[in-house]
Each structure stands twice: as C-alpha cells, then as structure tokens.
Design an enzyme around this catalytic site. Structure first.
Site, PDB file in Angstrom:
ATOM      1  N   HIS A   1      40.667  39.282  38.821  1.00  0.00           N
ATOM      2  CA  HIS A   1      41.954  39.787  39.571  1.00  0.00           C
ATOM      3  C   HIS A   1      42.819  40.730  38.529  1.00  0.00           C
ATOM      4  O   HIS A   1      42.882  42.005  38.801  1.00  0.00           O
ATOM      5  CB  HIS A   1      43.119  38.973  40.388  1.00  0.00           C
ATOM      6  CG  HIS A   1      44.280  39.483  40.314  1.00  0.00           C
ATOM      7  ND1 HIS A   1      44.675  40.391  41.417  1.00  0.00           N
ATOM      8  CD2 HIS A   1      45.494  39.645  39.571  1.00  0.00           C
ATOM      9  CE1 HIS A   1      45.582  40.876  41.435  1.00  0.00           C
ATOM     10  NE2 HIS A   1      46.428  40.696  40.457  1.00  0.00           N
TER      11      HIS A   1
ATOM     12  N   HIS B   1      44.027  45.432  37.931  1.00  0.00           N
ATOM     13  CA  HIS B   1      45.226  46.044  37.281  1.00  0.00           C
ATOM     14  C   HIS B   1      44.792  47.070  36.234  1.00  0.00           C
ATOM     15  O   HIS B   1      45.243  48.056  35.889  1.00  0.00           O
ATOM     16  CB  HIS B   1      46.257  45.193  36.491  1.00  0.00           C
ATOM     17  CG  HIS B   1      46.897  44.286  37.548  1.00  0.00           C
ATOM     18  ND1 HIS B   1      47.814  44.836  38.209  1.00  0.00           N
ATOM     19  CD2 HIS B   1      46.854  43.191  38.048  1.00  0.00           C
ATOM     20  CE1 HIS B   1      48.439  43.849  38.951  1.00  0.00           C
ATOM     21  NE2 HIS B   1      47.927  42.900  38.781  1.00  0.00           N
TER      22      HIS B   1
ATOM     23  N   GLU C   1      51.055  45.705  43.189  1.00  0.00           N
ATOM     24  CA  GLU C   1      49.867  44.387  43.806  1.00  0.00           C
ATOM     25  C   GLU C   1      49.337  45.066  45.133  1.00  0.00           C
ATOM     26  O   GLU C   1      48.235  44.705  45.336  1.00  0.00           O
ATOM     27  CB  GLU C   1      50.806  43.250  44.054  1.00  0.00           C
ATOM     28  CG  GLU C   1      51.041  42.504  42.672  1.00  0.00           C
ATOM     29  CD  GLU C   1      49.835  42.141  41.881  1.00  0.00           C
ATOM     30  OE1 GLU C   1      49.924  41.560  40.853  1.00  0.00           O
ATOM     31  OE2 GLU C   1      48.716  42.407  42.229  1.00  0.00           O
TER      32      GLU C   1
ATOM     33  N   SER D   1      41.376  43.938  44.414  1.00  0.00           N
ATOM     34  CA  SER D   1      40.351  42.815  43.738  1.00  0.00           C
ATOM     35  C   SER D   1      40.178  41.696  45.091  1.00  0.00           C
ATOM     36  O   SER D   1      39.395  40.892  44.958  1.00  0.00           O
ATOM     37  CB  SER D   1      41.240  41.971  42.697  1.00  0.00           C
ATOM     38  OG  SER D   1      42.281  41.481  43.233  1.00  0.00           O
TER      39      SER D   1
HETATM   40  N1  HBI Z   1      52.642  37.024  34.840  1.00  0.00           N
HETATM   41  N2  HBI Z   1      50.575  37.085  33.936  1.00  0.00           N
HETATM   42  C1  HBI Z   1      51.487  37.483  34.929  1.00  0.00           C
HETATM   43  N3  HBI Z   1      51.039  38.595  35.883  1.00  0.00           N
HETATM   44  C2  HBI Z   1      51.924  38.952  36.881  1.00  0.00           C
HETATM   45  O1  HBI Z   1      51.533  39.856  37.638  1.00  0.00           O
HETATM   46  C3  HBI Z   1      53.320  38.316  36.719  1.00  0.00           C
HETATM   47  C4  HBI Z   1      53.524  37.316  35.730  1.00  0.00           C
HETATM   48  N4  HBI Z   1      54.940  36.984  35.816  1.00  0.00           N
HETATM   49  C5  HBI Z   1      55.919  37.425  37.017  1.00  0.00           C
HETATM   50  C6  HBI Z   1      55.232  38.267  37.841  1.00  0.00           C
HETATM   51  N5  HBI Z   1      54.314  38.861  37.709  1.00  0.00           N
HETATM   52  C7  HBI Z   1      56.341  38.593  38.893  1.00  0.00           C
HETATM   53  O2  HBI Z   1      57.114  37.723  39.297  1.00  0.00           O
HETATM   54  C8  HBI Z   1      57.323  39.689  38.260  1.00  0.00           C
HETATM   55  O3  HBI Z   1      56.954  40.920  39.070  1.00  0.00           O
HETATM   56  C9  HBI Z   1      58.522  39.468  38.595  1.00  0.00           C
HETATM   57 FE    FE Z   2      48.317  40.811  39.520  1.00  0.00          FE
END
Ligand code: HBI
Ligand code: FE
Length: 267
Positions: free
Chosen positions: A136, A141, A182, A201
């Site tokens: 993913h 990303h 996302e 994904s």
């Molecule tokens: N951590 N590794 C990772 N990937 C994410 O997409 C991610 C995260 N921590 C918090 C988060 N996304 C979301 O809650 C933030 O947009 C606030």
């Molecule tokens: Fe993601």
C-alpha cells in the site's frame, strides 16, 4: 491511513509492526535481504494485478511516475528509491514498522521524508488489508512523490499538521489527508481519475471509486472536507474531486487557525 495511531500510543494498539526496535523518530532498518522469495513473489503478483488496473483509472501524473520508478520486480530497496527521489523532488523514504503517532508522521512529511512500512501482507490478505503494508505505502504513495506539485503539497501538509497539533486540530487535518492523499479523485480532460493511494492500491475500490453510481463525488471544498468524517474499514460513501494538484497546494497556503475555530464553533 487511520486515526487509530493518532488516538493511542501505537506501541499498544495491537498494530502488526515491530515497534520495539524503532528509533525515537520511529524509523527502523528495512533489512531488504530478509524478505523471502515468497514475499517478493507475492509483491510481484500484487504489483502485476494493480498496475493493469491503474492504467485505466489512475491520473496521468501517477502513471508517468510509476513507469519511471519501474519497481515491480519485487519488494523495492528503499535506499535505491530514496536516491532517485532526492534527485528529483528532494524526498526520501523512511522505513517504519507501520502507522505512526501523528507528531512523528507530520514531522517526517514536513522534512520530505515519507514513512514506508517494511512488512508485507500475508497471501490470504491478497485482496484486502486494513493496515498499510509495504505494498500500500510503496505502490500507493511513493510514485506521486516524484510529482513536484504533489510533493510540495505533501510537505506543506506535514508542516500544517505540526501547526494543527498546537491548536488541537489534528482530526480536521486527518480528514484532509484521508480525502486527498488516500482517497482523492481528480477531474482530467479524459474524465475522472484517481490519485489517492488507498484507491490506487485497492483492487476493489479503484474501479468502484470511478465507475460505481453509489458513492457521492463532491467538488473539493476545504471546509467541507474537514467537516466530513470517514470510515476506515469499508469502501467510502463519498469522494472529493480536485481539478489539479495545484488546487490542493493552494488550499494549504491559507492560515488554518481561523478555519479550525469556525469548524469547532459549528461542531
Ligand atoms: N502513519 N505510517 C503512517 N502512515 C500514515 O498514512 C499515517 C500515519 N500516522 C497518522 C496518519 N497517517 C493520519 O492519522 C494522519 O493523517 C493524521
Ligand atoms: Fe496510506
């Protein structure tokens, strides 16, 4: 990917990754030599299926970047890809055990470091996994980190996240991430296309988000996005559509403090 990480200390949220050995910034070593041939093969099968689907549904910027990355031969070596990224948009990949607490996550983005999970799903999760795994994070990303405007948006988002923390407004920014990075859609001359990683994904939700008449598809509106809650474990009921990545980048230029105050009053 989810707001679970932002609610509790990730070390006790039952997340799958191995957080024990992580550094204070939650980075770990990728240990690329430890991936089994079966894992490389699973990654190749995920990549082969999804790269056929994205041809029809992904935005041109993503397809162009995916082709340039050419990383379908197995689980990619993050160091190699970081060298490529540094030379184009100044980004690099940070190997992580999985979802990070918001502060660590925003700090990485603000410094042009994208956290990429090191573990790969099991074969029985071929069609769906709720937590982000390396497929993913990488397939969804990483390619758009090669797009200058999108890469600038993501850094601005990270900086905004660090400011939002001081104002207790993380939830609003998590929604902005969710409905753009996302699950974002973009209108192109050829019609509706996808740029959101959660869609790119996903074998089911990618076609659904463009073809299915069920979900709402709303024009991107920053305040409406930040007022809209989301679910993490089933297909979305609504998507937001931008006209361009420039529109996204410009949306982050505003000072969000008054917006947060207005949202809090309306809540
Ligand atoms: N951590 N590794 C990772 N990937 C994410 O997409 C991610 C995260 N921590 C918090 C988060 N996304 C979301 O809650 C933030 O947009 C606030
Ligand atoms: Fe993601």
């Amino acid at each position: 990917m989810t707001d679970t990480a932002s609610k509790k200390n990730v070390k006790d949220t039952g997340l799958r990754g191995d957080y024990a050995g992580a550094a204070p910034d939650y980075s770990v070593h990728q240990h690329w030599e430890r991936y089994s041939e079966a894992e490389h093969d699973l990654y190749r099968r995920l990549y082969a299926r999804q790269s056929r689907l994205v041809r029809e549904y992904a935005c041109p910027e993503y397809l162009h970047a995916l082709h340039k990355l050419d990383a379908g031969g197995g689980v990619p070596r993050f160091d190699d890809v970081s060298r490529r990224l540094r030379g184009t948009t100044g980004w690099e990949l940070v190997p992580v055990p999985g979802l990070l607490p918001d502060h660590a996550f925003f700090k990485h983005l603000a410094n042009r470091r994208f956290p990429v999970t090191v573990w790969l799903r099991r074969p029985d999760e071929f069609d769906y996994i709720v937590e982000p795994d390396v497929f993913h994070d990488f397939f969804g990303h990483v390619p758009l980190l090669l797009d200058r405007v999108f890469a600038d948006y993501l850094q601005a988002y990270g900086e905004g996240g660090l400011r939002a923390e001081t104002l207790g407004a993380i939830g609003y920014l998590a929604r902005l991430y969710w409905f753009t990075v996302e699950f974002g859609l973009v209108m192109t001359r050829a019609g509706l296309r996808v740029y959101g990683a959660g869609l790119l994904s996903s074998p089911q939700e990618l076609p659904y988000s463009v073809d299915d008449p069920t979900p709402q598809r709303l024009p991107f509106d920053l305040m409406r996005v930040m007022r809209t809650s989301y679910v993490i474990d089933r297909m979305q009921e609504r998507y937001f559509v931008i006209d361009s990545f420039a529109q996204l980048f410009e949306a982050t230029a505003a000072d969000f403090a008054p917006l947060y105050a207005e949202l809090a009053d309306a809540a």
